[in-house]
Write a protein that holds these residues in place. Structure first.
Motif, PDB file in Angstrom:
ATOM      1  N   PRO A 220       0.821  -1.214   0.000  1.00 30.03           N
ATOM      2  CA  PRO A 220       0.000   0.000   0.000  1.00 30.03           C
ATOM      3  C   PRO A 220       0.855   1.265   0.000  1.00 30.03           C
ATOM      4  CG  PRO A 220       0.113  -0.857   2.216  1.00 30.03           C
ATOM      5  CD  PRO A 220       0.882  -1.828   1.348  1.00 30.03           C
ATOM      6  N   TYR A 221       2.178   1.098  -0.080  1.00 27.55           N
ATOM      7  CA  TYR A 221       3.092   2.229  -0.011  1.00 27.55           C
ATOM      8  C   TYR A 221       3.882   2.367  -1.308  1.00 27.55           C
ATOM      9  CZ  TYR A 221       1.883   1.197   4.786  1.00 27.55           C
ATOM     10  OH  TYR A 221       1.166   0.921   5.927  1.00 27.55           O
ATOM     11  N   ASN A 228       9.847   1.729   7.252  1.00 26.02           N
ATOM     12  CA  ASN A 228       9.187   2.589   8.225  1.00 26.02           C
ATOM     13  C   ASN A 228       8.466   1.679   9.209  1.00 26.02           C
ATOM     14  OD1 ASN A 228       6.555   3.935   9.189  1.00 26.02           O
ATOM     15  ND2 ASN A 228       7.723   5.691   8.434  1.00 26.02           N
ATOM     16  N   VAL A 229       8.743   1.854  10.491  1.00 28.51           N
ATOM     17  CA  VAL A 229       8.160   0.959  11.503  1.00 28.51           C
ATOM     18  C   VAL A 229       6.638   0.975  11.446  1.00 28.51           C
ATOM     19  CG1 VAL A 229       7.926   0.514  13.978  1.00 28.51           C
ATOM     20  CG2 VAL A 229      10.161   1.128  13.034  1.00 28.51           C
ATOM     21  N   GLY A 230       6.063   2.174  11.328  1.00 22.38           N
ATOM     22  CA  GLY A 230       4.608   2.272  11.263  1.00 22.38           C
ATOM     23  C   GLY A 230       4.034   1.532  10.079  1.00 22.38           C
ATOM     24  N   ASP A 252       8.030 -12.459  19.488  1.00 25.84           N
ATOM     25  CA  ASP A 252       8.648 -11.975  20.718  1.00 25.84           C
ATOM     26  C   ASP A 252       7.557 -11.489  21.664  1.00 25.84           C
ATOM     27  OD1 ASP A 252      11.223 -12.441  19.737  1.00 25.84           O
ATOM     28  OD2 ASP A 252      11.292 -10.477  18.757  1.00 25.84           O
ATOM     29  N   PHE A 253       7.755 -11.709  22.945  1.00 24.82           N
ATOM     30  CA  PHE A 253       6.746 -11.365  23.937  1.00 24.82           C
ATOM     31  C   PHE A 253       6.597  -9.857  24.072  1.00 24.82           C
ATOM     32  CE2 PHE A 253       5.619 -10.644  28.508  1.00 24.82           C
ATOM     33  CZ  PHE A 253       4.317 -11.113  28.424  1.00 24.82           C
ATOM     34  N   GLN A 254       5.380  -9.370  23.779  1.00 23.87           N
ATOM     35  CA  GLN A 254       4.996  -7.978  23.955  1.00 23.87           C
ATOM     36  C   GLN A 254       5.882  -6.981  23.202  1.00 23.87           C
ATOM     37  OE1 GLN A 254       4.599  -7.213  28.195  1.00 23.87           O
ATOM     38  NE2 GLN A 254       2.587  -8.198  28.256  1.00 23.87           N
ATOM     39  N   LYS A 255       6.437  -7.387  22.087  1.00 30.14           N
ATOM     40  CA  LYS A 255       7.197  -6.451  21.266  1.00 30.14           C
ATOM     41  C   LYS A 255       7.311  -6.991  19.844  1.00 30.14           C
ATOM     42  CE  LYS A 255      11.827  -8.248  22.334  1.00 30.14           C
ATOM     43  NZ  LYS A 255      13.178  -7.898  22.843  1.00 30.14           N
ATOM     44  N   GLY A 256       7.500  -6.062  18.909  1.00 31.11           N
ATOM     45  CA  GLY A 256       7.697  -6.452  17.527  1.00 31.11           C
ATOM     46  C   GLY A 256       6.409  -6.509  16.731  1.00 31.11           C
ATOM     47  N   GLY A 257       6.566  -6.426  15.416  1.00 26.20           N
ATOM     48  CA  GLY A 257       5.412  -6.409  14.533  1.00 26.20           C
ATOM     49  C   GLY A 257       4.602  -7.679  14.549  1.00 26.20           C
ATOM     50  N   SER A 327      -8.415   1.675  10.935  1.00 27.24           N
ATOM     51  CA  SER A 327      -8.197   2.776   9.999  1.00 27.24           C
ATOM     52  C   SER A 327      -6.788   2.712   9.459  1.00 27.24           C
ATOM     53  CB  SER A 327      -8.405   4.126  10.690  1.00 27.24           C
ATOM     54  OG  SER A 327      -9.763   4.287  11.019  1.00 27.24           O
ATOM     55  N   PHE A 328      -6.630   2.871   8.142  1.00 28.00           N
ATOM     56  CA  PHE A 328      -5.319   2.885   7.500  1.00 28.00           C
ATOM     57  C   PHE A 328      -4.769   4.302   7.513  1.00 28.00           C
ATOM     58  CE2 PHE A 328      -3.941  -1.043   5.877  1.00 28.00           C
ATOM     59  CZ  PHE A 328      -2.760  -0.788   5.195  1.00 28.00           C
ATOM     60  N   THR A 329      -3.523   4.421   7.131  1.00 30.17           N
ATOM     61  CA  THR A 329      -2.885   5.733   7.108  1.00 30.17           C
ATOM     62  C   THR A 329      -3.641   6.695   6.205  1.00 30.17           C
ATOM     63  OG1 THR A 329      -0.745   4.739   7.536  1.00 30.17           O
ATOM     64  CG2 THR A 329      -0.750   6.955   6.609  1.00 30.17           C
ATOM     65  N   LEU A 330      -4.053   6.178   5.052  1.00 27.20           N
ATOM     66  CA  LEU A 330      -4.854   6.963   4.132  1.00 27.20           C
ATOM     67  C   LEU A 330      -6.101   6.173   3.798  1.00 27.20           C
ATOM     68  CD1 LEU A 330      -2.158   8.315   1.673  1.00 27.20           C
ATOM     69  CD2 LEU A 330      -3.500   9.646   3.277  1.00 27.20           C
ATOM     70  N   ARG A 331      -7.194   6.857   3.546  1.00 24.98           N
ATOM     71  CA  ARG A 331      -8.431   6.165   3.251  1.00 24.98           C
ATOM     72  C   ARG A 331      -9.111   6.843   2.085  1.00 24.98           C
ATOM     73  NH1 ARG A 331     -12.316   5.381   8.167  1.00 24.98           N
ATOM     74  NH2 ARG A 331     -12.609   7.612   7.926  1.00 24.98           N
ATOM     75  N   GLU A 332      -9.643   6.026   1.184  1.00 23.04           N
ATOM     76  CA  GLU A 332     -10.332   6.560   0.014  1.00 23.04           C
ATOM     77  C   GLU A 332     -11.791   6.153   0.074  1.00 23.04           C
ATOM     78  OE1 GLU A 332     -12.212   7.207  -3.350  1.00 23.04           O
ATOM     79  OE2 GLU A 332     -11.667   5.125  -3.100  1.00 23.04           O
ATOM     80  N   ASP A 333     -12.671   7.107   0.165  1.00 21.57           N
ATOM     81  CA  ASP A 333     -14.097   6.856   0.213  1.00 21.57           C
ATOM     82  C   ASP A 333     -14.717   7.376  -1.072  1.00 21.57           C
ATOM     83  OD1 ASP A 333     -13.966   5.889   2.858  1.00 21.57           O
ATOM     84  OD2 ASP A 333     -13.888   7.954   3.566  1.00 21.57           O
TER      85      ASP A 333
END
Length: 344
Positions: A220-221, A228-230, A252-257, A327-333
């Protein structure tokens, strides 16, 4: 042959995409998620669609909806036609296609499951029909030992034997190992990239499978965007949305994507059943995911057992209530057309 961009997709690219073709010298700020959402609402109120912003009545429409942003900014973004043509030529030379949510060819799995919160643009290379096949998503940590890489590769081979599309994120570690195993066994693979789509498309290891129609890489980028982490966190939602079921090999416990994506899926999105590898060496993160609702991985031994495990898991969750979407970073309606309703 890559289909030409639709007018809606062109307008959305002009408003929201950096159009990276080398050095990025963008001087006008792209519309943010919130701003673009406001714009689409205004377009709907005027029974317009994004394509109208670059049509014959563009000046009139811009004056109607640009009060929130200022007409100069919208005109500057929409006036990047030359940059857009350069970007399109650049992508076409690399066999990269682009679709928007307003297009009929936009992946059904994303549109149906995520509805208006599906990403507004999707870049890709390879046979887009693979995005309509469901399959098994396999995710896991980047830093793992050889034993787990071999395990993930075996899951990919098994998915191919079961005639299941393997969906993963293309990242180093578990993702790539599972995808590699499926491709080696002649299976189909969907890779959802968080960054560097253009580089992945040109990679020698992917070339043959892309040409054979057994691999599709999507993002989507912007194809030239770096890590980019986000973005990495957000693309996890697409991996789950494109699959019938998912397997977390290691987290991993409570961290990472991998952890964050699995928790979001288990506790909020619930788009697909989530299996989690168990056993003595599964790790603290995996054990915690089981306690949060993950299904113990039954360790199928062949394609038939894998198909049965996924079928049974899907049946078990079909009666659960639908959850609030993200919700995504950008949204097209897309607005309704003047005389007919556009696809959502």
């Amino acid at each position: 042959m890559i289909a030409p961009l639709t007018a809606n997709t062109q307008a959305i690219l002009l408003l929201t995409a950096p159009l990276i073709t080398g050095r990025n010298d963008l001087s006008t700020e792209l519309l943010t998620f919130g701003e673009y959402t406001k714009l689409t609402r205004l377009l709907r109120e005027h029974q317009r669609e994004p394509a109208d912003l670059i049509g014959s009545e563009a000046c009139e429409i811009i004056s109607e909806v640009a009060a929130v942003f200022g007409p100069p900014r919208l005109k500057a973004l929409l006036g990047r036609g030359f940059q857009l043509s350069q970007a399109v030529d650049h992508w076409n030379n690399r066999a990269i296609w682009v679709v928007s949510r307003a297009d009929a060819t936009y992946p059904r799995w994303l549109k149906t499951r995520l509805k208006e919160d599906a990403p507004p643009l999707l870049y890709g290379c390879g046979d887009a029909a693979l995005l309509e096949m469901g399959g098994l998503a396999v995710v896991g940590s980047r830093q793992v030992d050889d034993e787990l890489l071999t395990y993930a590769e075996g899951i990919g081979r098994m998915a191919a034997a079961a005639n299941l599309t393997l969906v993963s994120g293309g990242a180093k570690g578990i993702d790539r190992a599972a995808m590699h195993g499926a491709l080696l066994a002649g299976g189909n693979v969907v890779g959802v990239m968080a960054d560097s789509l253009e580089r992945a498309v040109l990679a020698r290891d992917n070339r043959e499978a892309l040409m054979d129609g057994r691999l599709v890489l999507v993002s989507p980028y912007d194809p030239g965007a770096g890590f980019n982490v986000g973005h990495a966190m957000q693309r996890n939602k697409l991996i789950y949305a494109l699959a019938e079921a998912a397997l977390v090999v290691t987290a991993d416990f409570q961290k990472g994507g991998t952890w964050e994506g699995a928790i979001e899926q288990l506790e909020r999105l619930r788009l697909a059943p989530v299996f989690v590898r168990t056993g003595e060496k599964s790790g603290k993160g995996n054990r915690a995911l089981i306690l949060r609702g993950g299904l113990p991985w039954p360790e199928p031994q062949d394609g038939d057992e894998l198909s049965s495990a996924i079928k049974n898991a899907v049946i078990s969750v079909t009666s659960e209530p639908k959850q609030e979407m993200f919700s995504f970073t950008l949204r097209e309606d897309p607005a309704p057309a003047k005389k007919q309703k556009l696809p959502q």
